[in-house]
Design a protein around this motif. Structure first.
Motif, PDB file in Angstrom:
ATOM      1  N   PHE A  70      24.396  10.587  22.613  1.00  0.00           N
ATOM      2  CA  PHE A  70      25.369  10.091  21.657  1.00  0.00           C
ATOM      3  C   PHE A  70      26.391   9.171  22.315  1.00  0.00           C
ATOM      4  CE2 PHE A  70      28.672  10.257  18.404  1.00  0.00           C
ATOM      5  CZ  PHE A  70      27.895  10.049  17.279  1.00  0.00           C
ATOM      6  N   VAL A  71      26.748   9.523  23.553  1.00  0.00           N
ATOM      7  CA  VAL A  71      27.698   8.671  24.278  1.00  0.00           C
ATOM      8  C   VAL A  71      27.096   7.282  24.473  1.00  0.00           C
ATOM      9  CG1 VAL A  71      28.778   8.293  26.525  1.00  0.00           C
ATOM     10  CG2 VAL A  71      28.902  10.543  25.424  1.00  0.00           C
ATOM     11  N   PHE A  72      25.861   7.240  24.946  1.00  0.00           N
ATOM     12  CA  PHE A  72      25.210   5.944  25.144  1.00  0.00           C
ATOM     13  C   PHE A  72      25.051   5.206  23.814  1.00  0.00           C
ATOM     14  CE2 PHE A  72      23.260   7.634  29.216  1.00  0.00           C
ATOM     15  CZ  PHE A  72      23.934   6.743  30.025  1.00  0.00           C
ATOM     16  N   TRP A  73      24.694   5.950  22.785  1.00  0.00           N
ATOM     17  CA  TRP A  73      24.477   5.370  21.456  1.00  0.00           C
ATOM     18  C   TRP A  73      25.729   4.641  20.973  1.00  0.00           C
ATOM     19  CZ3 TRP A  73      20.333   5.290  18.010  1.00  0.00           C
ATOM     20  CH2 TRP A  73      20.626   5.052  16.673  1.00  0.00           C
ATOM     21  N   GLU A  74      26.871   5.316  21.101  1.00  0.00           N
ATOM     22  CA  GLU A  74      28.112   4.698  20.647  1.00  0.00           C
ATOM     23  C   GLU A  74      28.524   3.557  21.577  1.00  0.00           C
ATOM     24  OE1 GLU A  74      29.825   5.278  17.748  1.00  0.00           O
ATOM     25  OE2 GLU A  74      27.999   6.398  17.319  1.00  0.00           O
ATOM     26  N   LEU A  75      28.266   3.766  22.876  1.00  0.00           N
ATOM     27  CA  LEU A  75      28.613   2.734  23.855  1.00  0.00           C
ATOM     28  C   LEU A  75      27.842   1.451  23.556  1.00  0.00           C
ATOM     29  CD1 LEU A  75      30.107   2.072  26.496  1.00  0.00           C
ATOM     30  CD2 LEU A  75      28.089   2.850  27.735  1.00  0.00           C
ATOM     31  N   MET A  76      26.667   1.619  23.017  1.00  0.00           N
ATOM     32  CA  MET A  76      25.825   0.478  22.716  1.00  0.00           C
ATOM     33  C   MET A  76      26.338  -0.283  21.497  1.00  0.00           C
ATOM     34  SD  MET A  76      22.047   1.234  21.384  1.00  0.00           S
ATOM     35  CE  MET A  76      22.423   1.753  19.733  1.00  0.00           C
TER      36      MET A  76
END
Lengths: 517, 643
Positions: free
Chosen positions: A137-143
């Motif tokens: 989720f962290v990567f998802w939002e960071l993207m």
């Protein structure tokens, strides 16, 4: 596995971004150079993944696992299987090409642009490698954040509208997904007494039908928006039209795959029963998407919008192939995810090249370009053919496997979906004719320069893979086979043996309960 | 043995790549070296392979050459493998042989072209695709070739891409072919689901175990495959692309749109004869569509003014004959006609090309006339081929057309035979009309064109002479009547003998010598009448023709405009689809309904936030009020709701 390959591949772009931070903002060529070098290095680093990847097993490979926030069970957990492997490779490949394409297209705020692109790359690779929900989720939002900014700052005339629309859509998806993750987390704790965000642990969870249904729906909508599945697609044409070329390439080439990847990694294996009971209407909207996307693409006046709608149609094939739950359907879907990344990525690059020269993408502004841009015409033709799935190009292998897999599950789905191959030819060739053929009627097109060396350099690898995957797709199919079979077995566990079709490994005969020895 | 089959297929591709990548910098000789060298060598190897095949005993005439596994997914395995048997052998020789001749001719015809290399690149690519289609040992490989030739046809029709008509015709050809491919593809899927493989030999060997004669699956498979054939071989209702395809350079019309590509549908039906024989319904459909196309296209050919359009409709019509033959189970006759047609129609197209070349690009026969004395070689070869297509003894077309008509009659389809015979008469008429209008009578050539009028160079006339020679004597490969003299039948026959089948009736029909002779007499008679009428109408009494035209003007207009079929398709299919897509799907659904909802949601939140904003007024008394209300809610919840 002592070398943390995945972390290296994931974070190299971030390191590149850090380096750029230290460079003077007026030294644009150095910034561009560093970005491109980072892209090349990351791609080279990712290639060994393909060769070291073991065939014939569905286990996660190159696994890295450490506690992150131990008290609530968050881990730093990375790993790839035969599905995510290709998404990682696609990402490093497309990003590398993108970085080379922006040198003349982006002339303002170059430093910020490049940093954002590199951050975006790290986030995307992270998404494909994460095996922990929170990490994911962290990567998802960071993207998403760099993407908003890319469109909002370097976009076209209606960039704010497009950004807001993109934001609204994706935020709705993210919120739904986060809610479902939290529910799963709590539910898992209730069942096992363990706090964990391990995605693979959730795969075998037993949930009530109602719970499965609602959470599946939440995940489905989150990913369907990303794909985008009809009718969640209207953000896509606007986002594409406003986004700078590199943004479009990343968006179409990689970000859209997040949705279909999400189906394969989360929505289907965690909620197999819900996925099966929802399959009929998902297939239905996928087919609508195929035909609808193609028809609407046909009447577009803007080349970029046309390509955007063609994505709706192509991704419809991917979703359909996924949700018929046959071996060839899903393998074809994964192939098509790769193919779409390459072909549509290339199409956006080509449209970008026209836009750089003319400052417009209106089809009616062009015509007869073959005469002045013969090299461009050849590449454009090859990419067009790949997009309409001509045999010997990559597009055919994917579309063929999907349609065959669909046919094995449901003849009528296949009949309806196959009309997409006719319509695909109609809208692509019609556009090609209006842009490239005929006499040059517009004075402004008389002296357009043909492809430069740099442009040829970044288009060549795409053309190479268009043919390679079309002529020799087997190595790719083999690497994904075990993972796809594994996925099918998971669905099969829930009791519908008929779904596992076309597989050599899986015995199609149902287990006989209580039989001798 | 035979492990060089892949080389035959690959050579033209090498030629295409070489001319495609480096042709721009090559001299014409360089392009010729690669393009003609590769196809010539391919032809040579094809001949060697064919001889090797012929020398084998009849029961062993199958050579398979597997190269590598192309797509393997689960239990699907498709090889890149090639198959040489008598059926593919015949096509192999036609494709490489006629293809090579047309390559030679093109060096003359295209000599003034500015992108000479591009033409040969496409032409070689076509040869490669066509060989894939013919030589592949499974349906998927055939499909590759199938779409590949479609692509090359698209590229070559639209060769003069700066002309809108050419570009549009190319696109039309591709799209109509794709409609056919849609059927082919589904047929292929059904074969795979039924047989678990796409490999010809496995499919055909298991056909009788897996399919019931006349069963739904057999019928479905064959009808779907036939949809593909209808598209590729320009049959009703998908024929309209072929006449438009005449926008392409004339050698292309000769090679692709007469001799080879358009016969791919016939090849596919012949190749799948095992399956077709098990589906009588499909066979009937094939025969009827074939016969209908044969006569329908022939009538359109009657009044065309453009010499290439005449030939184009004649091709559609002749393809109809071939399907009629397939439909009555006379596969050998179909293949025979494909072969003779390749000779005489390629010759006719190249001849028309020679005329067009001499006339500085003029294609309208009304502006020709009396060309006989200016270009004798072209005239005589054209005449021989016309005699062949008209079915005059002893030219090639006589034997093959007659075999088709006889087999149709013998299978009991008297009506189909009648249609075929009438169409043959019409063919004789319009073909001789073309000869008379072009080569005989008084010259109507415009003075400007007259100055440049010349016989074509040897490089162009030599292929004409070779093809005319084949058109003259090629028929003797299939001599009827005398038992054992039908070489072609002895050679090809075994391919279509599949034990225990409800075989096509025609192959087994008894040989009635008198019937056959009588039918021959009838068809020659019809042909002679057709020729005579053409002579009267266009040489002897052209004034009567003028009167007739005026009398039947409406009918003439309708036929001249090809029965307005294109216009009909446009009104019924194209326009409504585009309009619906534009106004209903794009404007209404996308922009008004879906975006309306999305923007509505956006606006909703804006409104909501502006309402919520009011709570943050910064005034203490508002906050106090809110707190009090909240407390009140809590208390009431506990008092009444929290039981």
């Amino acid at each position: 596995m002592s070398i943390p390959w995945l972390s290296i591949v994931t974070f190299v772009p971030l390191v590149g971004a850090a380096v750029i931070l230290m460079v003077d903002r007026d030294n644009k060529s150095l910034i561009n150079g560093i970005t491109f070098a980072t892209g090349v290095i990351d791609f080279i680093l990712s290639v060994p993944l393909f060769f070291m990847f073991r065939e014939g097993t569905a286990d996660m490979q190159f696994v890295e696992r450490f506690d992150w926030v131990k008290s609530i069970g968050i881990e730093y957990h990375m790993g790839i299987d035969g599905i995510s492997l290709f998404m990682v490779l696609l990402t490093t490949f497309i990003c590398m090409i993108c970085y080379l394409s922006t040198w003349t297209a982006i002339t303002e705020n170059v430093k910020e642009f490049n940093i954002l692109m590199l951050v975006l790359q790290t986030a995307m690779i992270g998404v494909f490698c994460s095996l922990d929900f929170i990490l994911f989720f962290v990567f998802w939002e960071l993207m998403l954040i760099p993407m908003y900014i890319l469109i909002g700052v370097w976009g076209g005339k209606r960039k704010i509208y497009a950004t807001v629309k993109f934001f609204l859509y994706t935020m709705a998806g993210s919120v739904l997904m986060l809610l479902a993750i939290i529910v799963l987390y709590i539910e898992n704790h209730a069942q096992t007494g363990i706090y964990t965000f391990d995605i693979l642990k959730y795969h075998g969870m037993s949930l009530t039908h109602v719970a499965q249904f609602w959470m599946f729906l939440a995940f489905f909508v989150a990913f369907a928006i990303k794909v985008p599945v009809w009718p969640f697609h209207t953000w896509l044409p606007d986002a594409h039209v406003e986004a700078p070329t590199a943004g479009s390439v990343i968006l179409a080439g990689i970000l859209l795959k997040m949705g279909t990847y999400g189906f394969l990694r989360f929505a289907i294996p965690i909620f197999p029963e819900a996925a099966q009971s929802a399959a009929w209407w998902i297939c239905g909207i996928a087919i609508i998407g195929i035909i609808y996307g193609a028809l609407v693409a046909m009447v577009q006046e803007d080349v970029k919008k046309l390509v955007a709608y063609s994505s709706v149609s192509h991704l419809g094939f991917v979703v359909l192939g996924t949700f018929v739950f046959t071996l060839r359907g899903i393998e074809g879907a994964i192939m098509q995810m790769i193919n779409h990344g390459i072909s549509t990525g290339a199409l956006f690059l080509l449209v970008g090249i026209l836009y750089e020269r003319r400052g417009t993408r209106e089809i009616s502004e062009f015509g007869g370009l073959t005469k002045v841009m013969p090299r461009f015409a050849v590449v454009f033709m090859i990419v067009t053919l790949s997009s309409i799935a001509l045999p010997m190009t990559n597009g055919f292998v994917g579309e063929f496997l999907i349609l065959l897999g669909v046919f094995e599950a449901n003849v009528w789905y296949a009949v309806l979906a196959s009309t997409g191959i006719i319509l695909g030819a109609v809208y692509m060739l019609w556009m090609f004719q209006r842009v490239m053929f005929g006499e040059i009627t517009n004075e402004k097109n008389k002296n357009l320069p043909d492809l430069t060396k740099r442009e040829m350099t970044y288009l060549a690898p795409l053309v190479f893979f268009i043919f390679l995957l079309g002529v020799y797709p087997n190595p790719v199919i083999k690497k994904m086979e075990a993972s796809v079979e594994h996925l099918l077995i998971k669905i099969d566990k829930s009791g519908q043996n008929a779904y596992v079709r076309g597989s050599k490994v899986v015995n199609p005969v149902p287990e006989t309960k209580g039989g001798g020895d | 043995m035979g492990d060089f089959l892949w080389v035959i297929v690959l050579l033209p591709l090498i030629g295409a790549i070489a001319t495609g990548l480096f042709g721009q910098k090559m001299s014409k000789a360089g392009v010729n070296f690669w393009a003609l060298g590769s196809t010539g060598l391919s032809f040579l190897l094809a001949v060697i392979a064919f001889i090797e095949l012929v020398l084998r005993p009849a029961s062993e005439r199958v050579i398979v050459n597997t190269v590598y596994s192309w797509i393997a997914a689960g239990d699907l395995n498709v090889n890149a493998g090639f198959l040489l048997d008598p059926l593919s052998g015949i096509w192999l020789l036609i494709v490489t042989g006629v293809g090579f001749l047309i390559h030679i001719y093109s060096t003359g015809y295209m000599s003034h072209d500015h992108s000479y290399w591009r033409f040969f690149c496409y032409l070689n690519l076509f040869m490669f695709s066509m060989l894939m289609l013919v030589m592949g040992d499974n349906y998927l490989l055939m499909f590759i070739g199938w779409e590949g030739v479609g692509l090359c046809s698209y590229l070559l029709i639209g060769y003069d891409y700066h002309r809108d008509a050419a570009a549009t015709a190319g696109k039309k050809a591709f799209v109509m072919n794709r409609i056919g491919d849609f059927g082919f593809m589904l047929g292929m899927f059904l074969i795979f689901v039924t047989f678990g493989t796409l490999d010809y030999q496995t499919v055909f060997n298991n056909a009788h175990d897996k399919l019931a004669v006349g069963g739904a699956v057999a019928t479905a498979i064959t009808l779907l495959l036939f949809v593909g054939a209808v598209g590729k071989s320009a049959q009703i209702p998908l024929y309209t692309w072929l006449p438009d395809a005449m926008e392409g350079p004339t050698p292309v019309s000769a090679l692709i749109h007469a001799a080879t590509m358009v016969t791919a549908g016939v090849y596919m039906v012949c190749r799948s004869s095992v399956l077709f024989d098990m589906a009588p319904t499909s066979m009937a459909v094939v025969a009827v569509i074939g016969a209908a196309t044969a006569i329908f296209a022939a009538t359109i050919g009657l009044f065309q003014k453009d010499i290439k359009k005449v030939l184009a409709y004649s091709t559609v019509s002749q393809l109809g004959y071939m399907f009629m033959a397939c439909g009555v189970g006379a596969y050998v006759a179909a293949a025979f006609h494909v072969m003779t047609h390749a000779f005489f129609k390629a010759c006719l197209f190249l001849g028309s090309g020679s005329v067009i070349h001499a006339m500085s690009g003029e294609q309208n026969m009304e502006k020709m006339g009396g060309l006989k004395k200016h270009m004798p070689k072209t005239y005589w070869t054209f005449l021989i081929s016309t005699l062949a297509i008209a079915g005059i003894f002893p030219f090639a077309g006589f034997f093959s057309k007659d075999e088709i008509l006889y087999k149709t009659y013998a299978s009991g389809n008297i009506v189909l035979w009648g249609i075929g015979a009438v169409a043959a008469g019409i063919t004789a008429f319009y073909m001789f009309r073309a000869v008379f209008m072009t080569f005989h009578g008084t010259s109507r050539v415009e003075p400007e064109a007259m100055k440049h009028l010349h016989e074509s160079p040897n490089v162009m006339t030599t292929p004409l002479i070779i093809l005319a020679g084949l058109a003259a004597v090629g028929g003797f490969l299939g001599v009827p009547i005398i038992e054992g003299w039908n070489i072609l039948h002895n050679f090809l026959g075994p391919v279509f003998e599949h034990g225990g089948t409800a075989h096509g009736p025609a192959e087994h029909g008894e040989h009635h010598l008198t019937t056959e002779l009588m039918l021959m007499g009838v068809s020659i008679g019809i042909a002679v009448v057709g020729i005579a009428k053409a002579y009267i109408a266009y040489i002897k009494h052209p004034e009567i023709t003028e009167k007739l035209y005026k009398m039947f003007k409406p009918i003439h207009t309708v036929i001249y405009n090809k029965y307005y079929v294109d216009e009909l398709y446009d009104i019924l299919i194209v326009k409504p689809t585009v309009a619906t897509s534009r106004w209903v799907l794009h404007k209404l659904v996308d922009e008004i309904i879906i975006d309306g909802i999305v923007n509505g949601v956006g606006d909703f939140f804006v409104t909501l936030s502006s309402m919520v904003k009011k709570f943050q007024s910064g005034l203490l008394r508002d906050y106090a009020l809110t707190m009090m209300l909240g407390a009140l809610l809590f208390v009431s919840f506990y008092l009444w709701g929290g039981k």
